[in-house]
Design a protein around this motif. Structure first.
Motif, PDB file in Angstrom:
ATOM      1  N   GLU A 286       1.136  -1.183   0.346  1.00  0.00           N
ATOM      2  CA  GLU A 286       0.198  -0.433  -0.173  1.00  0.00           C
ATOM      3  C   GLU A 286       0.804   1.260  -0.007  1.00  0.00           C
ATOM      4  OE1 GLU A 286      -2.876  -0.032   3.363  1.00  0.00           O
ATOM      5  OE2 GLU A 286      -3.613  -1.750   2.477  1.00  0.00           O
ATOM      6  N   LYS A 287       0.454   2.481  -0.584  1.00  0.00           N
ATOM      7  CA  LYS A 287       1.353   3.413  -1.083  1.00  0.00           C
ATOM      8  C   LYS A 287       1.340   4.447   0.718  1.00  0.00           C
ATOM      9  CE  LYS A 287       0.043   4.775  -5.743  1.00  0.00           C
ATOM     10  NZ  LYS A 287      -0.957   4.639  -5.734  1.00  0.00           N
ATOM     11  N   LYS A 288       2.890   4.517   1.169  1.00  0.00           N
ATOM     12  CA  LYS A 288       2.697   5.126   2.306  1.00  0.00           C
ATOM     13  C   LYS A 288       2.893   7.153   2.670  1.00  0.00           C
ATOM     14  CE  LYS A 288       3.675   4.354   6.864  1.00  0.00           C
ATOM     15  NZ  LYS A 288       2.832   4.462   7.732  1.00  0.00           N
ATOM     16  N   ASN A 289       4.039   6.697   2.305  1.00  0.00           N
ATOM     17  CA  ASN A 289       4.352   8.428   2.075  1.00  0.00           C
ATOM     18  C   ASN A 289       5.045   8.686   0.468  1.00  0.00           C
ATOM     19  OD1 ASN A 289       5.069   8.909   4.908  1.00  0.00           O
ATOM     20  ND2 ASN A 289       6.476   7.610   4.954  1.00  0.00           N
ATOM     21  N   GLN A 290       4.893  10.595   0.006  1.00  0.00           N
ATOM     22  CA  GLN A 290       5.436  10.988  -1.039  1.00  0.00           C
ATOM     23  C   GLN A 290       6.048  11.940  -0.992  1.00  0.00           C
ATOM     24  OE1 GLN A 290       2.067  11.412  -3.712  1.00  0.00           O
ATOM     25  NE2 GLN A 290       3.545  12.302  -5.216  1.00  0.00           N
ATOM     26  N   PHE A 291       7.398  11.288  -1.343  1.00  0.00           N
ATOM     27  CA  PHE A 291       8.375  13.203  -1.807  1.00  0.00           C
ATOM     28  C   PHE A 291       9.212  12.962  -2.888  1.00  0.00           C
ATOM     29  CE2 PHE A 291      10.901   9.083  -0.508  1.00  0.00           C
ATOM     30  CZ  PHE A 291      11.549   8.674  -1.175  1.00  0.00           C
ATOM     31  N   SER A 292       9.793  14.224  -2.659  1.00  0.00           N
ATOM     32  CA  SER A 292      10.756  14.601  -4.051  1.00  0.00           C
ATOM     33  C   SER A 292      12.155  14.132  -4.291  1.00  0.00           C
ATOM     34  CB  SER A 292       9.971  15.639  -4.844  1.00  0.00           C
ATOM     35  OG  SER A 292      10.663  16.150  -5.881  1.00  0.00           O
ATOM     36  N   ASN A 293      12.889  14.364  -4.833  1.00  0.00           N
ATOM     37  CA  ASN A 293      14.185  14.154  -4.522  1.00  0.00           C
ATOM     38  C   ASN A 293      14.923  15.981  -5.235  1.00  0.00           C
ATOM     39  OD1 ASN A 293      14.348  13.419  -7.221  1.00  0.00           O
ATOM     40  ND2 ASN A 293      16.064  12.161  -6.405  1.00  0.00           N
ATOM     41  N   GLY A 294      13.814  16.654  -6.059  1.00  0.00           N
ATOM     42  CA  GLY A 294      14.020  17.807  -6.531  1.00  0.00           C
ATOM     43  C   GLY A 294      13.561  17.524  -7.949  1.00  0.00           C
ATOM     44  N   SER A 295      14.129  15.922  -8.711  1.00  0.00           N
ATOM     45  CA  SER A 295      13.988  15.678  -9.906  1.00  0.00           C
ATOM     46  C   SER A 295      13.039  14.632 -10.184  1.00  0.00           C
ATOM     47  CB  SER A 295      14.905  15.643 -10.513  1.00  0.00           C
ATOM     48  OG  SER A 295      15.393  14.852  -9.946  1.00  0.00           O
ATOM     49  N   THR A 296      13.001  13.778  -9.341  1.00  0.00           N
ATOM     50  CA  THR A 296      11.700  12.731  -9.231  1.00  0.00           C
ATOM     51  C   THR A 296      10.777  12.312  -8.168  1.00  0.00           C
ATOM     52  OG1 THR A 296      13.570  11.668 -10.685  1.00  0.00           O
ATOM     53  CG2 THR A 296      11.441   9.871 -10.251  1.00  0.00           C
ATOM     54  N   GLU A 297       9.400  12.309  -7.870  1.00  0.00           N
ATOM     55  CA  GLU A 297       8.617  12.640  -7.366  1.00  0.00           C
ATOM     56  C   GLU A 297       8.813  11.066  -6.876  1.00  0.00           C
ATOM     57  OE1 GLU A 297       6.491  14.062  -5.725  1.00  0.00           O
ATOM     58  OE2 GLU A 297       7.153  15.431  -6.350  1.00  0.00           O
ATOM     59  N   PHE A 298       8.840  10.511  -5.454  1.00  0.00           N
ATOM     60  CA  PHE A 298       8.989   9.061  -5.312  1.00  0.00           C
ATOM     61  C   PHE A 298       7.895   8.656  -3.825  1.00  0.00           C
ATOM     62  CE2 PHE A 298      13.383  10.255  -6.098  1.00  0.00           C
ATOM     63  CZ  PHE A 298      13.184   8.621  -6.959  1.00  0.00           C
ATOM     64  N   ILE A 299       7.148   7.267  -4.429  1.00  0.00           N
ATOM     65  CA  ILE A 299       5.891   7.392  -2.939  1.00  0.00           C
ATOM     66  C   ILE A 299       6.613   5.803  -1.986  1.00  0.00           C
ATOM     67  CG2 ILE A 299       3.755   7.975  -4.303  1.00  0.00           C
ATOM     68  CD1 ILE A 299       3.455   5.083  -4.996  1.00  0.00           C
ATOM     69  N   THR A 300       7.099   5.707  -1.073  1.00  0.00           N
ATOM     70  CA  THR A 300       7.291   3.976  -1.033  1.00  0.00           C
ATOM     71  C   THR A 300       5.821   3.504   0.075  1.00  0.00           C
ATOM     72  OG1 THR A 300       6.231   5.229   1.645  1.00  0.00           O
ATOM     73  CG2 THR A 300       8.844   5.601   1.153  1.00  0.00           C
ATOM     74  N   MET A 301       6.338   2.682  -0.024  1.00  0.00           N
ATOM     75  CA  MET A 301       5.129   1.226  -0.196  1.00  0.00           C
ATOM     76  C   MET A 301       4.944   0.422   0.638  1.00  0.00           C
ATOM     77  SD  MET A 301       4.466   0.839  -4.283  1.00  0.00           S
ATOM     78  CE  MET A 301       2.115   0.240  -4.281  1.00  0.00           C
ATOM     79  N   LEU A 302       4.476  -0.182   1.540  1.00  0.00           N
ATOM     80  CA  LEU A 302       4.704  -0.870   2.750  1.00  0.00           C
ATOM     81  C   LEU A 302       3.521  -2.039   2.719  1.00  0.00           C
ATOM     82  CD1 LEU A 302       6.443  -0.720   5.162  1.00  0.00           C
ATOM     83  CD2 LEU A 302       4.162   0.172   6.392  1.00  0.00           C
ATOM     84  N   THR A 303       4.505  -2.986   3.068  1.00  0.00           N
ATOM     85  CA  THR A 303       3.158  -4.562   2.932  1.00  0.00           C
ATOM     86  C   THR A 303       3.736  -5.029   4.056  1.00  0.00           C
ATOM     87  OG1 THR A 303       2.300  -6.578   2.456  1.00  0.00           O
ATOM     88  CG2 THR A 303       4.272  -5.665   2.182  1.00  0.00           C
ATOM     89  N   VAL A 304       3.146  -6.408   5.072  1.00  0.00           N
ATOM     90  CA  VAL A 304       3.832  -6.613   6.555  1.00  0.00           C
ATOM     91  C   VAL A 304       3.356  -8.165   5.781  1.00  0.00           C
ATOM     92  CG1 VAL A 304       3.113  -7.279   8.091  1.00  0.00           C
ATOM     93  CG2 VAL A 304       2.864  -5.543   7.633  1.00  0.00           C
ATOM     94  N   CYS A 305       4.835  -8.663   5.508  1.00  0.00           N
ATOM     95  CA  CYS A 305       5.588  -9.881   5.433  1.00  0.00           C
ATOM     96  C   CYS A 305       4.803 -11.220   6.012  1.00  0.00           C
ATOM     97  CB  CYS A 305       7.368  -9.862   4.656  1.00  0.00           C
ATOM     98  SG  CYS A 305       6.831  -8.811   3.116  1.00  0.00           S
ATOM     99  N   GLN A 306       4.655 -12.015   6.100  1.00  0.00           N
ATOM    100  CA  GLN A 306       4.731 -13.411   7.361  1.00  0.00           C
ATOM    101  C   GLN A 306       5.670 -14.046   7.099  1.00  0.00           C
ATOM    102  OE1 GLN A 306       1.748 -12.713   9.687  1.00  0.00           O
ATOM    103  NE2 GLN A 306       1.792 -11.192   8.619  1.00  0.00           N
ATOM    104  N   THR A 307       6.287 -14.876   7.912  1.00  0.00           N
ATOM    105  CA  THR A 307       6.986 -15.530   7.857  1.00  0.00           C
ATOM    106  C   THR A 307       6.177 -16.747   7.179  1.00  0.00           C
ATOM    107  OG1 THR A 307       8.056 -15.756   9.885  1.00  0.00           O
ATOM    108  CG2 THR A 307       8.271 -17.686   9.081  1.00  0.00           C
ATOM    109  N   PRO A 308       7.183 -17.039   5.778  1.00  0.00           N
ATOM    110  CA  PRO A 308       6.262 -18.235   4.799  1.00  0.00           C
ATOM    111  C   PRO A 308       6.996 -20.182   5.712  1.00  0.00           C
ATOM    112  CG  PRO A 308       8.146 -17.349   3.551  1.00  0.00           C
ATOM    113  CD  PRO A 308       8.277 -16.571   4.730  1.00  0.00           C
ATOM    114  N   THR A 309       5.878 -20.165   4.888  1.00  0.00           N
ATOM    115  CA  THR A 309       5.762 -21.801   5.753  1.00  0.00           C
ATOM    116  C   THR A 309       6.432 -23.317   4.659  1.00  0.00           C
ATOM    117  OG1 THR A 309       3.513 -22.115   4.636  1.00  0.00           O
ATOM    118  CG2 THR A 309       3.436 -21.699   7.556  1.00  0.00           C
ATOM    119  N   ASP A 310       6.801 -23.627   4.937  1.00  0.00           N
ATOM    120  CA  ASP A 310       7.468 -24.630   4.422  1.00  0.00           C
ATOM    121  C   ASP A 310       6.445 -25.628   3.847  1.00  0.00           C
ATOM    122  OD1 ASP A 310       9.915 -23.748   4.143  1.00  0.00           O
ATOM    123  OD2 ASP A 310      10.574 -24.658   5.634  1.00  0.00           O
TER     124      ASP A 310
END
Length: 169
Positions: A145-169
């Motif tokens: 899911e989209k979380k934060n948005q910011f710019s480095n002056g030339s490009t806009e960025f977003i952070t995206m976040l999820t919670v990963c569960q430990t995979p089961t074998d």
């Protein structure tokens, strides 16, 4: 020719100089040329600093790479609090021969599962340029899911976040 990895076996290896030099030579078409790297000593040393891994197909083809931690963050994001939460930051890149051909889900799922095994039950955060609608759509499909948005002056960025569960074998 369509390159598909749907049935390929992938494995993760430590980044080596040969793979790093190959990755630095990759060229993406516009608008993804933002992800092109220069083959300098500095960029080579960064890939070989221990935080990068290479994803290899069974035939030895370099399919992609990823890193975790501070190297996966866009420095300008710190000015906007984009990296304040306790998460595992992941940055990744796929061989341009395989992009735009339906391989992203397999590639990203493989990396996220690998990271989840090392950092169980810690949220995973990706940072992506907002113009990269293809990646954003893929990450949403993977549960980010989209979380934060910011710019480095030339490009806009977003952070995206999820919670990963430990995979089961």
């Amino acid at each position: 020719m369509r390159y598909s990895v749907e049935d390929e076996q992938m494995l993760v290896k430590e980044m080596d100089e040969k793979s790093a030099r190959e990755i630095l030579s990759w060229r993406y078409e516009q608008p993804y040329d933002l992800y092109n790297n220069e083959a300098t000593e500095e960029s080579l040393n960064e890939l070989l600093d221990g935080s990068y891994k290479v994803v290899i197909l069974h035939d030895g083809t370099v399919f992609g790479f990823f890193c975790t931690g501070k190297m996966a963050q866009v420095p300008a994001g710190h000015n906007f609090g984009a990296y304040n939460d306790n998460c595992v930051d992941v940055d990744l890149g796929m061989n341009p021969d395989y992009t735009g051909k339906g391989n992203g889900y397999t590639f990203c799922s493989f990396i996220i599962e690998f990271v989840a095994r090392i950092f169980p039950n810690i949220p995973v955060r990706l940072t992506v340029a907002t113009f990269n609608k293809r990646a954003i759509h893929l990450y949403e499909k993977l549960g980010f899911e989209k979380k934060n948005q910011f710019s480095n002056g030339s490009t806009e960025f977003i952070t995206m976040l999820t919670v990963c569960q430990t995979p089961t074998d």
